[in-house]
Every structure is written in structure tokens, then in C-alpha cells.
Design a protein around this motif. Structure first.
Motif, PDB file in Angstrom:
ATOM      1  N   PRO A  44     -13.793 100.320 -64.665  1.00  0.00           N
ATOM      2  CA  PRO A  44     -14.434  99.737 -65.856  1.00  0.00           C
ATOM      3  C   PRO A  44     -13.461  99.140 -66.867  1.00  0.00           C
ATOM      4  O   PRO A  44     -13.689  98.033 -67.368  1.00  0.00           O
ATOM      5  CB  PRO A  44     -15.196 100.918 -66.462  1.00  0.00           C
ATOM      6  N   GLU A  45     -12.373  99.811 -67.149  1.00  0.00           N
ATOM      7  CA  GLU A  45     -11.425  99.314 -68.157  1.00  0.00           C
ATOM      8  C   GLU A  45     -10.822  97.964 -67.723  1.00  0.00           C
ATOM      9  O   GLU A  45     -10.706  97.033 -68.519  1.00  0.00           O
ATOM     10  CB  GLU A  45     -10.319 100.373 -68.360  1.00  0.00           C
ATOM     11  N   LEU A  46     -10.470  97.883 -66.435  1.00  0.00           N
ATOM     12  CA  LEU A  46      -9.905  96.617 -65.931  1.00  0.00           C
ATOM     13  C   LEU A  46     -10.953  95.511 -65.951  1.00  0.00           C
ATOM     14  O   LEU A  46     -10.643  94.345 -66.228  1.00  0.00           O
ATOM     15  CB  LEU A  46      -9.374  96.794 -64.501  1.00  0.00           C
ATOM     16  N   ALA A  47     -12.210  95.900 -65.682  1.00  0.00           N
ATOM     17  CA  ALA A  47     -13.298  94.902 -65.664  1.00  0.00           C
ATOM     18  C   ALA A  47     -13.462  94.286 -67.050  1.00  0.00           C
ATOM     19  O   ALA A  47     -13.494  93.061 -67.186  1.00  0.00           O
ATOM     20  CB  ALA A  47     -14.607  95.541 -65.209  1.00  0.00           C
ATOM     21  N   SER A  48     -13.511  95.134 -68.109  1.00  0.00           N
ATOM     22  CA  SER A  48     -13.728  94.536 -69.440  1.00  0.00           C
ATOM     23  C   SER A  48     -12.534  93.706 -69.884  1.00  0.00           C
ATOM     24  O   SER A  48     -12.698  92.655 -70.495  1.00  0.00           O
ATOM     25  CB  SER A  48     -14.115  95.579 -70.499  1.00  0.00           C
ATOM     26  N   ARG A  49     -11.326  94.152 -69.527  1.00  0.00           N
ATOM     27  CA  ARG A  49     -10.147  93.347 -69.910  1.00  0.00           C
ATOM     28  C   ARG A  49     -10.198  91.958 -69.269  1.00  0.00           C
ATOM     29  O   ARG A  49      -9.860  90.955 -69.893  1.00  0.00           O
ATOM     30  CB  ARG A  49      -8.871  94.045 -69.466  1.00  0.00           C
ATOM     31  N   ARG A  50     -10.627  91.928 -68.009  1.00  0.00           N
ATOM     32  CA  ARG A  50     -10.690  90.630 -67.315  1.00  0.00           C
ATOM     33  C   ARG A  50     -11.798  89.735 -67.900  1.00  0.00           C
ATOM     34  O   ARG A  50     -11.634  88.518 -67.998  1.00  0.00           O
ATOM     35  CB  ARG A  50     -10.920  90.874 -65.816  1.00  0.00           C
ATOM     36  N   HIS A  51     -12.921  90.359 -68.286  1.00  0.00           N
ATOM     37  CA  HIS A  51     -13.992  89.574 -68.926  1.00  0.00           C
ATOM     38  C   HIS A  51     -13.463  88.896 -70.195  1.00  0.00           C
ATOM     39  O   HIS A  51     -13.798  87.748 -70.470  1.00  0.00           O
ATOM     40  CB  HIS A  51     -15.181  90.467 -69.306  1.00  0.00           C
ATOM     41  N   ILE A  52     -12.641  89.626 -70.948  1.00  0.00           N
ATOM     42  CA  ILE A  52     -12.087  89.050 -72.192  1.00  0.00           C
ATOM     43  C   ILE A  52     -11.279  87.791 -71.851  1.00  0.00           C
ATOM     44  O   ILE A  52     -11.384  86.767 -72.513  1.00  0.00           O
ATOM     45  CB  ILE A  52     -11.198  90.074 -72.943  1.00  0.00           C
ATOM     46  N   GLU A  53     -10.488  87.872 -70.776  1.00  0.00           N
ATOM     47  CA  GLU A  53      -9.676  86.705 -70.397  1.00  0.00           C
ATOM     48  C   GLU A  53     -10.540  85.538 -69.903  1.00  0.00           C
ATOM     49  O   GLU A  53     -10.210  84.384 -70.117  1.00  0.00           O
ATOM     50  CB  GLU A  53      -8.704  87.086 -69.267  1.00  0.00           C
ATOM     51  N   MET A  54     -11.628  85.874 -69.217  1.00  0.00           N
ATOM     52  CA  MET A  54     -12.393  84.831 -68.520  1.00  0.00           C
ATOM     53  C   MET A  54     -13.557  84.234 -69.297  1.00  0.00           C
ATOM     54  O   MET A  54     -14.017  83.148 -68.964  1.00  0.00           O
ATOM     55  CB  MET A  54     -12.931  85.376 -67.176  1.00  0.00           C
ATOM     56  N   ILE A  55     -14.058  84.938 -70.311  1.00  0.00           N
ATOM     57  CA  ILE A  55     -15.320  84.498 -70.924  1.00  0.00           C
ATOM     58  C   ILE A  55     -15.243  83.075 -71.497  1.00  0.00           C
ATOM     59  O   ILE A  55     -16.139  82.256 -71.248  1.00  0.00           O
ATOM     60  CB  ILE A  55     -15.861  85.542 -71.948  1.00  0.00           C
ATOM     61  N   VAL A  56     -14.163  82.758 -72.215  1.00  0.00           N
ATOM     62  CA  VAL A  56     -14.074  81.412 -72.810  1.00  0.00           C
ATOM     63  C   VAL A  56     -13.924  80.339 -71.712  1.00  0.00           C
ATOM     64  O   VAL A  56     -14.707  79.384 -71.673  1.00  0.00           O
ATOM     65  CB  VAL A  56     -12.953  81.338 -73.877  1.00  0.00           C
ATOM     66  N   PRO A  57     -12.966  80.504 -70.764  1.00  0.00           N
ATOM     67  CA  PRO A  57     -12.881  79.462 -69.720  1.00  0.00           C
ATOM     68  C   PRO A  57     -14.163  79.308 -68.890  1.00  0.00           C
ATOM     69  O   PRO A  57     -14.528  78.178 -68.537  1.00  0.00           O
ATOM     70  CB  PRO A  57     -11.724  79.928 -68.818  1.00  0.00           C
ATOM     71  N   ILE A  58     -14.863  80.401 -68.618  1.00  0.00           N
ATOM     72  CA  ILE A  58     -16.065  80.296 -67.773  1.00  0.00           C
ATOM     73  C   ILE A  58     -17.217  79.610 -68.512  1.00  0.00           C
ATOM     74  O   ILE A  58     -17.905  78.746 -67.957  1.00  0.00           O
ATOM     75  CB  ILE A  58     -16.475  81.702 -67.239  1.00  0.00           C
ATOM     76  N   VAL A  59     -17.410  79.966 -69.781  1.00  0.00           N
ATOM     77  CA  VAL A  59     -18.467  79.302 -70.557  1.00  0.00           C
ATOM     78  C   VAL A  59     -18.115  77.820 -70.744  1.00  0.00           C
ATOM     79  O   VAL A  59     -18.971  76.936 -70.603  1.00  0.00           O
ATOM     80  CB  VAL A  59     -18.694  80.015 -71.923  1.00  0.00           C
ATOM     81  N   THR A  60     -16.835  77.549 -71.002  1.00  0.00           N
ATOM     82  CA  THR A  60     -16.396  76.151 -71.161  1.00  0.00           C
ATOM     83  C   THR A  60     -16.674  75.367 -69.879  1.00  0.00           C
ATOM     84  O   THR A  60     -17.181  74.241 -69.907  1.00  0.00           O
ATOM     85  CB  THR A  60     -14.876  76.108 -71.492  1.00  0.00           C
ATOM     86  N   GLU A  61     -16.359  75.998 -68.737  1.00  0.00           N
ATOM     87  CA  GLU A  61     -16.584  75.320 -67.444  1.00  0.00           C
ATOM     88  C   GLU A  61     -18.073  75.059 -67.210  1.00  0.00           C
ATOM     89  O   GLU A  61     -18.453  74.007 -66.700  1.00  0.00           O
ATOM     90  CB  GLU A  61     -16.003  76.203 -66.318  1.00  0.00           C
TER      91      GLU A  61
END
Ligand code: KG4
Ligand code: ZN
Length: 336
Positions: A44-61
């Protein structure tokens, strides 16, 4: 109505843009499989950290793919639960921030309702009412579905979810993560009758499921074998996973058809990651057709976690004028 949908309930960061809740303008999913693979399950901890990195690029895409600017979006739909709270919070906080900053309507969506709604992304969706089976890594539930927002739960797992059982058996045999697609593939060349694993049915009329006994039976089989799993000949591995898969599918198919019979309904909808399983799709269709029932299954990429399905359900609520407040919270369990 152009809706931006965001899904971060587990280990996939998803964003989609939908037109009128049906037509996909874009649908982007960033999988974290490579991160969690070495642990044999989601951390879980790794999952939320990765979401933080990915949320802006994924929504932008997703916006770019739909050829739209954020200001051209009419509403935002976001997964509110159930799932990993730390993961949900990333998508939810982001959705709330842009709803506030851009003054856009926001609606929170139940992830399980999202799975049940995925079928409306397909060309010939079912008519209400129907029986809905949600089989994923976190859920195994049967519903009577009378419309959007009208769900009656008929049964659910009392222990492990079906996808969880696939993942645990794959881990036990050292096959990798997620286990479902690996077992699906390996089973094709295995003998489903090689080992008779139990088919836990609980009481005769119950529509509840239980997969932990089946998982234990596989553990015991492996323990009783003189060699460790990494030395098994390939044929033995194929036979174990194929026999295990057959037992899971037998129970899922039997209970879903019984639910349709009990409720006197003619339509069955499968959803959730395990509904991507090729043998389950085939067997459900075969057995249902003998009972003159129609089976509807989303394309595999709409069965596993994605934001488009959240957009389908979100549209139904935004259309009716429903809004979530900016105090909207994330919940690890959230009944339908
Ligand atoms: O719906 P999903 O992407 O996430 C949850 O909401 O849990 O489902 C993920 C689960 C995992 O347990 C994965 O192993 C399983 O769905 N899965 C499959 C297949 N593809 C994914 N299980 C069996 N056969 C598959 N082809
Ligand atoms: Zn899911």
C-alpha cells in the motif's frame, strides 16, 4: 456532458474523458505491476507514492488524448472507495483540488459500482434488471441490479476474493504478480481434471462464496509434494493451476446461474479483473446458454481497474444533479 474520471483505488492510476457517459474520448491506465511484482502483492505505501508521481501526467495525458482543456470539462467523477485509503486519497484530493480551482461539479463514485457499470461502455449493453457478478482482487459479490444506484447484494465472499486466491496461488508457486493473467495463460495447456480441489459451496442455498479453503488445499498439495515448487516440472505446475482455476470457475458459474434462476432474471453481467479470465468468460457463456440466459462481459481492459467505468457511473449521478461536497472522504470499505 464531458466528464473527467479518476480512479486510484488500488495499484493502477487511471484517468479517462467520457462524452455523455458512454463514448470514450480517452482512457489512460498506468499499471504499477513492475513495482509490486517482487513482493507478490500490492504494497500500500508504495502504491500511494506511485499514484502521487503519476496522477498529474496521467490526467494530463487523458485530457490531451481527448483534445480538451481542463476548462472544457463539465464534471469530475472520482473513486471514493472501497480500496486502499492511501491510494484513493491521491485521486480524490486531486479531483477535489481541480473541482475547487476550476469551479467544476464533482461526484464520488463507488468502485464496485464502477465495475458493474463498465458493461455500458460496450456496444450492446444489457437492460435492467440483471444479475451482476463482481470478481476482482478485492471483491467477489453477486448483485441484483435494477438500475444505476439500485443494487441488492445477494451474496459475497466470506474470506478471500477470487482474484486474491489467484494471486496467492501464483505467489505460492513462484509464478509472479498479478497471478490471474499468469494462471489464465498457463492453464490453457494444463489438465483441469488432474487434481480434484474442493468446490466450497457453503450451505445449499447460500449465494456466498469462500475461497480460503481452496487456497489451503493448494498449499497442502504443495506441502505434501516431496520437491519445492521451483523444481516442479512444467506440466505439474500447469496441472495445479488449471485444476485450481477450474474449481474457482465452477463455483462462480454455478452460483451466478443460481442467482439468475432465484431472481427470475435472464441477463448476467460479469465484471472486475477476474472477469478478464478467458476460461471463466467461455464457461459462463456455455452454461448460461443451456439455461437460455444472456451473458454480457466487458472487454478485458474494461474488466480490470480503469477510470472509464468510473466515468459511466459518475455521469449518471452528475446528470441527475447530484454533487459531492469538497469534504468528500475516502473509505476502505463502502457498501453499495
Ligand atoms: O478489478 P481489478 O483490476 O482490481 C481490483 O479491484 O481488485 O482486479 C485485479 C484482480 C487481480 O487479483 C488479478 O490477478 C485478477 O484480477 N485478474 C485475473 C485476470 N486478470 C486479472 N484473474 C484471472 N484471470 C485473469 N485473466
Ligand atoms: Zn477493481
Amino acid at each position: 456532458m464531458r466528464i473527467l474520471a479518476i480512479e486510484t483505488s488500488c495499484d493502477d492510476t487511471g484517468a479517462a474523458v467520457l462524452l455523455d457517459g458512454r463514448k470514450i474520448l480517452s482512457n489512460v491506465v498506468s499499471s504499477q505491476n513492475s513495482i509490486h511484482q517482487k513482493y507478490g502483492g500490492v504494497v500500500p505505501e508504495l502504491a500511494s507514492r506511485r499514484h502521487i508521481e503519476m496522477i498529474v501526467p496521467i490526467v494530463t495525458e487523458a485530457l490531451k488524448g481527448a483534445n480538451l482543456a481542463l476548462k472544457e470539462i463539465d464534471g469530475i467523477a472520482v473513486t471514493q472507495g472501497p480500496g486502499l485509503v492511501g491510494s484513493i486519497l491521491i485521486g480524490l484530493s486531486f479531483a477535489k483540488s481541480i473541482a475547487f480551482a476550476m469551479a467544476k461539479p464533482l461526484v464520488g463514485v463507488n468502485h464496485v459500482e464502477g465495475h458493474l457499470s463498465a458493461i455500458f461502455l460496450e456496444k450492446n449493453p444489457p437492460r435492467f434488471p440483471f444479475i451482476g457478478l463482481v470478481v476482482s482482487g478485492g471483491h467477489t459479490s453477486l448483485f441484483r441490479v435494477d438500475g444505476f444506484g439500485k443494487y441488492k447484494r445477494l451474496g459475497q465472499t466470506r474470506d478471500d476474493a477470487a482474484g486474491e486466491a489467484f494471486d496467492k496461488v501464483a505467489k505460492l508457486l513462484g509464478l509472479g504478480y498479478p497471478g490471474g493473467p499468469i494462471i489464465d495463460e498457463l492453464s490453457k495447456k494444463g489438465n483441469p481434471k488432474a487434481i480434484r480441489f474442493p468446490r466450497p459451496s457453503l450451505s445449499k442455498n447460500s449465494l456466498d462464496f469462500s475461497f480460503s479453503g481452496l487456497k489451503t488445499a493448494v498449499v497442502n498439495y504443495v506441502k505434501s509434494h516431496p520437491e519445492p515448487p521451483e523444481r516442479y516440472p512444467e506440466e505439474l505446475v500447469r496441472n495445479i493451476v488449471s485444476s485450481f482455476q477450474e474449481a474457482v470457475i465452477d463455483v462462480l458459474v454455478k452460483k451466478t446461474i443460481r442467482a439468475a434462476r432465484d431472481q427470475k432474471l435472464k441477463g448476467i453481467v460479469l465484471s472486475g479483473g477476474v472477469a478478464a479470465n478467458q476460461h471463466l468468460r467461455q464457461k459462463m457463456k456455455e452454461e448460461a446458454s443451456e439455461e437460455r440466459l444472456s451473458v454480457y462481459i466487458p472487454s478485458p481492459s474494461f474488466c480490470t481497474d480503469n477510470a472509464a467505468m468510473i466515468g459511466v457511473a459518475g455521469y449518471e449521478y452528475l446528470k441527475r444533479g447530484m454533487r459531492s461536497p469538497l469534504s468528500l472522504n475516502a473509505f476502505s470499505s463502502l457498501p453499495l
